[in-house]
Design a protein around this motif. Structure first.
Motif, short mmCIF file in Angstrom:
data_model
loop_
_atom_site.label_atom_id
_atom_site.label_comp_id
_atom_site.label_asym_id
_atom_site.label_seq_id
_atom_site.Cartn_x
_atom_site.Cartn_y
_atom_site.Cartn_z
N ASP A 508 -25.51 -8.75 6.63
CA ASP A 508 -26.72 -9.10 7.38
C ASP A 508 -27.74 -7.98 7.35
O ASP A 508 -28.95 -8.24 7.33
CB ASP A 508 -26.37 -9.41 8.84
N VAL A 509 -27.26 -6.73 7.36
CA VAL A 509 -28.14 -5.57 7.49
C VAL A 509 -27.67 -4.47 6.55
O VAL A 509 -26.46 -4.28 6.34
CB VAL A 509 -28.14 -5.04 8.95
N VAL A 510 -28.62 -3.75 5.98
CA VAL A 510 -28.34 -2.50 5.27
C VAL A 510 -29.03 -1.38 6.05
O VAL A 510 -30.25 -1.43 6.26
CB VAL A 510 -28.83 -2.51 3.82
N VAL A 511 -28.26 -0.41 6.48
CA VAL A 511 -28.80 0.74 7.21
C VAL A 511 -29.05 1.86 6.21
O VAL A 511 -28.15 2.26 5.46
CB VAL A 511 -27.83 1.20 8.32
N ILE A 512 -30.27 2.38 6.18
CA ILE A 512 -30.64 3.52 5.33
C ILE A 512 -30.37 4.79 6.13
O ILE A 512 -31.00 5.03 7.16
CB ILE A 512 -32.10 3.46 4.90
N ASP A 513 -29.43 5.59 5.65
CA ASP A 513 -28.99 6.77 6.40
C ASP A 513 -29.01 8.00 5.49
O ASP A 513 -28.37 8.02 4.44
CB ASP A 513 -27.57 6.54 6.93
N PRO A 536 -30.40 -9.29 3.06
CA PRO A 536 -30.21 -8.60 4.35
C PRO A 536 -31.51 -8.01 4.89
O PRO A 536 -32.49 -7.85 4.16
CB PRO A 536 -29.25 -7.47 3.97
N LYS A 537 -31.48 -7.67 6.18
CA LYS A 537 -32.54 -6.87 6.77
C LYS A 537 -32.21 -5.40 6.49
O LYS A 537 -31.03 -5.00 6.49
CB LYS A 537 -32.63 -7.10 8.28
N VAL A 538 -33.23 -4.60 6.24
CA VAL A 538 -33.04 -3.18 5.91
C VAL A 538 -33.64 -2.34 7.02
O VAL A 538 -34.77 -2.59 7.44
CB VAL A 538 -33.70 -2.84 4.55
#
Length: 600
Positions: A508-513, A536-538
């Motif tokens: 659902d989501v990709v987290v940019i870390d 997905p939402k980013v």
């Protein structure tokens, strides 16, 4: 041998009996061109050296561009210019445009080539990916406009994450809607093209038009010299910056096309010409940033006043005052039409514009001079081999002798001064994009300088000079432009591959870390559909807090793209020390067993 004044144009050639004495004091053409290169490089190099600007840039791309792209090409440019300058005149005299490109066919052929290269290169060079946020947000707004809206609604479930999904260059709006802070004309053109499934053709068309418009403007400026129009069009049509920028979604090709269209109409004159120029000026001012077009126009309006054309000058001053006020208040007008109140979120009109100016002035530093030196070095090495030195020579002659290119030169100088204060560094870009709207001015000035340098030459030397021009145009188009396109592809390919992987992630989501020790350019990857219809939402972890992270992990499947992922895709990274808050959020993700790290 008796004198033969007919050999020159407009009586400018020297009779053979006089050339022997005078030619001793006339520097060879390519000696002047190399001297102009030496002057430019001395100024740029001194600015960079005195400010240590290369050492002051951290994660931005300029240092990479300087060493890996611009310096190798600069060596080729100087070596090639020297070789052409030393080539036997008889050999150069054979250089001619193919007969099929005679007359106006040359600008039309170069325009067609620019269009095809732009349309194909958008996919072959850039894989349909927009590297910079300027490009991405142009398409972001275009998708909103194409949906019949001025701002996009954010579904309630995603509103708490709005800033994390797009933290940069957005209007200060309520959390129920969003739009970029850029003016709308470029995005509106792309929206119209999107409806026709042709949004990738906007910049190729604008760039192709610019080649023809440069030819048309030159015909207006020098109606008795059609050869100057061909020189100006050839210099523009063989610019690597023009061709590679036509492959992008940047607003700068629109600035170039609209500036040239304005000048074409302005020079046409009459009621229709000046009315058309004002309409074009209205659109050009609202392309994406307010300042660019008025800086181009200002010297022409001043010229009207200098020549005591008070009525026409007053008309343009009043028109541009109204145009400026309208675009300053565009977003309050647009949000009002969309039924969005901005009372609780800050101004989106004149006050917002002034706040941005204050931010710029607060960041003003002497290092801007070095950054501008790097940007201008990048600009001159992305052009036709002869453009920069000829434009410099033409600029000096125009200012000194008040030549016909003087307003063009003053527009360039005004833009350089303002950009040197406001934003000397462009971060990403092919050539120096803040000067892209003035490429036509540079080519017209260079063409005028070419005429001044070659008209007084004897016929044999003038023929070899024209042959040298053809050779340098061919080298610029057939060698320089492919090299620059390859450099752009090589730089962008890792970002494009990483972005494609993120956009196709099965969560659902990709987290940019950012990793605890390495930093990469988050803005190139943190991309979302403005209507939030795609998965997905980013999201950027740095723009979140602990409650948001807990809520996200409890309700959605998550992938993580971090520095390890960036290294796997070849995305550049630099060492850094993250804030403690970001370390805490990363630790929280680990504790919650939230998300798998993406690897290639």
């Amino acid at each position: 041998m008796s004198p033969n004044p007919a050999r020159g144009q407009s009586g400018s050639a020297l009779p053979p009996a006089e050339t022997g004495a005078r030619r001793r004091f006339q520097p060879p053409l390519f000696a002047l061109i190399l001297a102009a290169w030496a002057l430019m490089l001395a100024v740029f190099g001194l600015a960079i050296w005195l400010t240590d600007s290369l050492d002051n840039q951290n994660w931005t791309a300029e240092r990479f561009f300087f060493w890996r792209q611009d310096m190798p090409v600069l060596g080729f440019v100087l070596a090639t210019t020297l070789v052409v300058g030393l080539a036997p005149p008889r050999l150069l005299a054979r250089g001619r445009w193919p007969k099929v490109l005679a007359g106006r066919r040359l600008p039309l052929a170069l325009a067609a080539l620019t269009f095809v290269a732009g349309a194909v290169g958008a996919w072959v060079v850039f894989a349909g990916y927009t590297l910079s946020l300027d490009e991405f947000l142009a398409n972001f707004d275009a998708r909103i406009f194409a949906s019949g809206r001025l701002v996009a609604p954010i579904p309630a479930a995603w509103r708490p994450y709005a800033t994390a999904m797009q933290p940069m260059y957005m209007l200060p709006l309520p959390d129920s809607v969003w739009a970029s802070s850029y003016l709308p004309v470029n995005a509106a053109m792309r929206a119209l093209a999107r409806l026709a499934h042709a949004d990738g053709l906007v910049n190729p068309l604008l760039s192709a038009f610019s080649v023809v418009a440069t030819w048309g403007v030159a015909r207006r400026l020098w109606p008795e010299r059609p050869d100057l129009a061909l020189v100006a069009a050839a210099l523009l049509g063989t610019s690597a910056q023009l061709i590679v920028m036509s492959m992008t979604a940047y607003a700068m090709p629109a600035h170039l096309a609209f500036n040239l269209a304005w000048l074409w109409l302005f020079l046409r004159g009459g009621k229709a010409g000046h009315a058309g120029a004002i309409v074009v000026g209205f659109l050009a001012t609202g392309i994406h940033q307010l300042a660019f077009h008025p800086l181009f126009v200002a010297p022409f309006i001043l010229r009207l006043l200098f020549h005591r054309r008070w009525g026409l000058g007053a008309l343009y001053i009043v028109a541009y005052a109204a145009i400026g006020l309208f675009w300053l208040e565009w977003w309050p007008i647009a949000t009002g039409l969309a039924g969005v109140s901005t009372d609780d979120t800050g101004s989106t009109g004149v006050d917002y514009f002034m706040d941005r100016i204050d931010d710029v002035l607060d960041a003003l530093h002497v290092d801007n001079i070095g950054a501008m030196g790097q940007s201008l070095l990048r600009f001159v090495t992305w052009q036709n081999l002869l453009l920069a030195p000829l434009a410099l020579i033409g600029a000096i002659m125009s200012i000194w002798n008040r030549g016909p290119a003087r307003p063009l030169v003053l527009g360039v100088l005004l833009t350089l001064i303002v950009m040197g204060v406001v934003t000397p560094t462009q971060t990403h870009g092919w050539g120096y994009r803040y000067m892209h709207g003035l490429l036509g001015s540079a080519c017209l000035t260079a063409a005028w300088a070419w005429s001044k340098l070659t008209d007084a030459l004897p016929a044999e030397r003038r023929s070899s000079a024209n042959g040298a021009l053809v050779v340098t145009c061919a080298l610029s188009l057939l060698v320089m432009t492919p090299v620059r396109a390859w450099q752009a592809w090589r730089f962008v390919a890792p970002f494009a591959a990483a972005s494609a992987a993120i956009q196709s992630a099965n969560t659902d989501v990709v987290v940019i870390d950012h990793d605890s020790k390495l930093l990469f350019d988050m803005g190139t990857l943190n991309r979302n559909d403005p209507l939030l219809e795609h998965r997905p939402k980013v999201m950027a972890l740095v723009e979140m807090d602990a409650p948001l992270v807990r809520q996200l992990c409890a309700t959605h499947s998550v992938s993580i793209f971090n520095a390890r992922s960036a290294l796997a895709y070849g995305v550049p990274t630099v060492p850094w020390r993250p804030p403690a808050r970001l370390d805490a959020l990363r630790e929280l993700l680990t504790q919650l067993h939230c998300g798998q790290v993406m690897t290639r």
